[in-house]
Design a protein around this motif. Structure first.
Motif, PDB file in Angstrom:
ATOM      1  N   UNK A   1       0.825  -1.216   0.000  1.00  0.00           N
ATOM      2  CA  UNK A   1       0.000   0.000   0.000  1.00  0.00           C
ATOM      3  C   UNK A   1       0.861   1.268   0.000  1.00  0.00           C
ATOM      4  N   UNK A   2       2.205   1.086  -0.045  1.00  0.00           N
ATOM      5  CA  UNK A   2       3.170   2.197  -0.102  1.00  0.00           C
ATOM      6  C   UNK A   2       2.980   3.158   1.067  1.00  0.00           C
ATOM      7  N   UNK A   3       2.767   4.446   0.760  1.00  0.00           N
ATOM      8  CA  UNK A   3       2.670   5.426   1.855  1.00  0.00           C
ATOM      9  C   UNK A   3       1.423   5.228   2.716  1.00  0.00           C
ATOM     10  N   UNK A   4       0.495   4.400   2.239  1.00  0.00           N
ATOM     11  CA  UNK A   4      -0.711   4.102   3.021  1.00  0.00           C
ATOM     12  C   UNK A   4      -0.562   2.836   3.860  1.00  0.00           C
ATOM     13  N   UNK A   5       0.678   2.360   4.024  1.00  0.00           N
ATOM     14  CA  UNK A   5       0.868   1.117   4.790  1.00  0.00           C
ATOM     15  C   UNK A   5       0.356   1.259   6.223  1.00  0.00           C
TER      16      UNK A   5
ATOM     17  N   UNK B   1      -4.556   5.555  -4.292  1.00  0.00           N
ATOM     18  CA  UNK B   1      -5.182   4.567  -5.169  1.00  0.00           C
ATOM     19  C   UNK B   1      -6.550   4.125  -4.696  1.00  0.00           C
ATOM     20  N   UNK B   2      -7.115   4.813  -3.715  1.00  0.00           N
ATOM     21  CA  UNK B   2      -8.414   4.440  -3.183  1.00  0.00           C
ATOM     22  C   UNK B   2      -8.294   3.479  -2.010  1.00  0.00           C
ATOM     23  N   UNK B   3      -9.423   2.905  -1.627  1.00  0.00           N
ATOM     24  CA  UNK B   3      -9.470   2.046  -0.443  1.00  0.00           C
ATOM     25  C   UNK B   3      -8.995   0.622  -0.711  1.00  0.00           C
ATOM     26  N   UNK B   4      -9.183   0.134  -1.937  1.00  0.00           N
ATOM     27  CA  UNK B   4      -8.902  -1.276  -2.221  1.00  0.00           C
ATOM     28  C   UNK B   4      -7.445  -1.678  -1.974  1.00  0.00           C
ATOM     29  N   UNK B   5      -6.450  -0.892  -2.424  1.00  0.00           N
ATOM     30  CA  UNK B   5      -5.056  -1.286  -2.135  1.00  0.00           C
ATOM     31  C   UNK B   5      -4.774  -1.408  -0.638  1.00  0.00           C
ATOM     32  N   UNK B   6      -5.413  -0.562   0.158  1.00  0.00           N
ATOM     33  CA  UNK B   6      -5.235  -0.610   1.609  1.00  0.00           C
ATOM     34  C   UNK B   6      -5.799  -1.918   2.161  1.00  0.00           C
ATOM     35  N   UNK B   7      -7.016  -2.259   1.743  1.00  0.00           N
ATOM     36  CA  UNK B   7      -7.651  -3.488   2.238  1.00  0.00           C
ATOM     37  C   UNK B   7      -6.921  -4.731   1.742  1.00  0.00           C
ATOM     38  N   UNK B   8      -6.454  -4.697   0.495  1.00  0.00           N
ATOM     39  CA  UNK B   8      -5.725  -5.848  -0.042  1.00  0.00           C
ATOM     40  C   UNK B   8      -4.405  -6.070   0.690  1.00  0.00           C
ATOM     41  N   UNK B   9      -3.781  -4.978   1.129  1.00  0.00           N
ATOM     42  CA  UNK B   9      -2.534  -5.097   1.889  1.00  0.00           C
ATOM     43  C   UNK B   9      -2.791  -5.601   3.308  1.00  0.00           C
ATOM     44  N   UNK B  10      -3.966  -5.276   3.837  1.00  0.00           N
ATOM     45  CA  UNK B  10      -4.287  -5.628   5.225  1.00  0.00           C
ATOM     46  C   UNK B  10      -4.811  -7.043   5.365  1.00  0.00           C
TER      47      UNK B  10
ATOM     48  N   UNK C   1       4.729   2.980  14.545  1.00  0.00           N
ATOM     49  CA  UNK C   1       6.041   2.529  14.097  1.00  0.00           C
ATOM     50  C   UNK C   1       6.055   2.276  12.592  1.00  0.00           C
ATOM     51  N   UNK C   2       4.945   1.797  12.060  1.00  0.00           N
ATOM     52  CA  UNK C   2       4.841   1.569  10.628  1.00  0.00           C
ATOM     53  C   UNK C   2       4.932   2.901   9.877  1.00  0.00           C
ATOM     54  N   UNK C   3       4.174   3.896  10.362  1.00  0.00           N
ATOM     55  CA  UNK C   3       4.210   5.217   9.738  1.00  0.00           C
ATOM     56  C   UNK C   3       5.592   5.851   9.887  1.00  0.00           C
ATOM     57  N   UNK C   4       6.263   5.598  11.006  1.00  0.00           N
ATOM     58  CA  UNK C   4       7.589   6.166  11.240  1.00  0.00           C
ATOM     59  C   UNK C   4       8.594   5.676  10.198  1.00  0.00           C
ATOM     60  N   UNK C   5       8.574   4.383   9.901  1.00  0.00           N
ATOM     61  CA  UNK C   5       9.488   3.846   8.889  1.00  0.00           C
ATOM     62  C   UNK C   5       9.312   4.548   7.554  1.00  0.00           C
ATOM     63  N   UNK C   6       8.054   4.767   7.155  1.00  0.00           N
ATOM     64  CA  UNK C   6       7.780   5.432   5.883  1.00  0.00           C
ATOM     65  C   UNK C   6       8.178   6.904   5.950  1.00  0.00           C
ATOM     66  N   UNK C   7       7.898   7.559   7.075  1.00  0.00           N
ATOM     67  CA  UNK C   7       8.198   8.980   7.218  1.00  0.00           C
ATOM     68  C   UNK C   7       9.702   9.256   7.214  1.00  0.00           C
ATOM     69  N   UNK C   8      10.504   8.290   7.638  1.00  0.00           N
ATOM     70  CA  UNK C   8      11.957   8.473   7.658  1.00  0.00           C
ATOM     71  C   UNK C   8      12.588   8.036   6.333  1.00  0.00           C
ATOM     72  N   UNK C   9      12.197   6.878   5.833  1.00  0.00           N
ATOM     73  CA  UNK C   9      12.850   6.313   4.648  1.00  0.00           C
ATOM     74  C   UNK C   9      12.155   6.656   3.336  1.00  0.00           C
TER      75      UNK C   9
END
Length: 364
Positions: free
Chosen positions: A33-37, A177-186, A232-240
């Motif tokens: 989900x990239x930045x929406x992880x 990309x909408x809601x679907x990529x988020x749900x598919x990742x989850x 912590x998940x958001x932190x990894x994306x926000x830093x890297x």
């Protein structure tokens, strides 16, 4: 387990939090989900919470009975015992995965020249000793370890903030990309790991000093640790950034290595590794403990009969995967496809059986 060991509500809450942390901060869950992880983590934790409510309801309707007893009571003695034996192997398999994670992490970060066979044996023996001593010793560990671990995570976040390494713009655009990529990742990945692994507490709530479930402590612990893991998940994306975090084998270690620019402190990745050791050790130990406890329930023999044989099985099977790449591929492939059977399907069937039996008894 036949003895009358008991643990407190706070010990159960601390165990839930440390168990859920495990190795979870090490990886970028929901990376597709990239930045929406982090939103995928939110969705996974919400689905996991719904599953937790089902598990607590099951335990509430069967006070004083653990998962093995429930399976035999509602599915029949022989079928229930068979499913219980499979659960024992499932818990042992999950423990083995954590043993291998510990060995690989040690080889990559701290002891590259030490054979993994030695480091993994040390971890298994530590768990074996704690389990041999009993549930009260196992549940006392998080009381000591969790506050220390959370303090050091807090310290790392503060240092990243002081450095200006956290860039919240990397979390945008939200739901591009909408809601679907988020749900598919989850679903089912994040539900299976780590939130669905709460199934082990159907083996553990019976150790509580009162009958039933410590609902308030369980729910509060789950919500607190879910918020921590999402952060912590958001932190990894926000830093890297989503691109680097998504392809890194161990993104959190890469995040912490950003702090090497600070001149007054070096090798903070060792501190992170030690924290992950603690989380993985507790997770491995609890799965190991539940596997032993299940065998004790099934055979009527004391749990100590099974501590050494199951430890040998866990240690030996940790060498089945030839390298870390295959280990991760199995864990994120076939293993995740099997998890919903043990974490969702069988508990839902059990809940349905309890509900139907209750309706029939009331109507009679």
């Amino acid at each position: 387990m036949v003895n009358k060991e008991q643990v407190s509500s706070l010990q159960i809450a601390f165990m839930i939090m440390l168990f859920e942390i495990g190795s979870t901060p090490l990886f970028l869950l929901g990376g597709t989900a990239k930045q929406d992880s982090w939103l995928a983590m939110c969705a996974g934790s919400a689905a996991g919470f719904a599953l937790l409510l089902v598990l607590m309801w099951i335990q509430h309707r069967s006070p004083g009975t653990d998962l093995i007893g429930m399976l035999k009571a509602h599915f029949g003695t022989a079928p229930g015992a068979f499913i219980g034996a499979v659960y024992s192997l499932y818990f042992a398999y999950q423990s083995m995965r954590n043993v291998r994670d510990l060995g690989e992490l040690t080889a990559m970060t701290m002891l590259p020249r030490t054979p993994m066979a030695i480091t993994m044996l040390v971890f298994v023996l530590l768990a074996l000793y704690a389990i041999w001593k009993g549930a009260e010793v196992v549940f006392r560990l998080p009381e000591v370890l969790l506050p220390v671990m959370l303090f050091f995570y807090f310290l790392l976040v503060v240092m990243l903030s002081i450095m200006g390494a956290i860039d919240l713009s990397r979390l945008a655009p939200v739901m591009e990309g909408g809601l679907m990529p988020v749900l598919q990742a989850a679903l089912p990945e994040i539900v299976s790991f780590p939130f669905g692994q709460m199934i082990v507490f159907l083996m553990l709530w019976t150790l509580w000093e009162k009958p039933g479930v410590p609902v308030k402590y369980t729910v509060n612990a789950y919500l607190l640790i879910s918020a921590f893991l999402i952060f912590m998940n958001a932190l990894n994306v926000a830093v890297l950034g989503p691109a680097i975090a998504g392809v890194s084998q161990l993104p959190f270690l890469k995040t912490v290595r950003v702090l090497s620019n600070l001149k007054f402190v070096e090798r903070l990745d060792i501190l992170v590794t030690i924290q992950l050791f603690l989380g993985l050790l507790i997770k491995m130990m609890l799965f190991y403990f539940c596997s032993v406890k299940a065998l004790a329930e099934l055979t009527g023999k004391p749990a100590k009969w099974w501590v050494f044989p199951m430890g040998a099985v866990i240690y030996g099977s940790s060498f089945l995967e030839r390298d870390y790449t295959q280990h991760i591929a199995v864990g994120l492939g076939p293993s995740l496809k099997l998890d919903p059977l043990f974490q969702v399907a069988i508990p839902l069937l059990l809940a349905l059986s309890i509900w139907v039996r209750g309706r029939l008894q009331r109507s009679a």
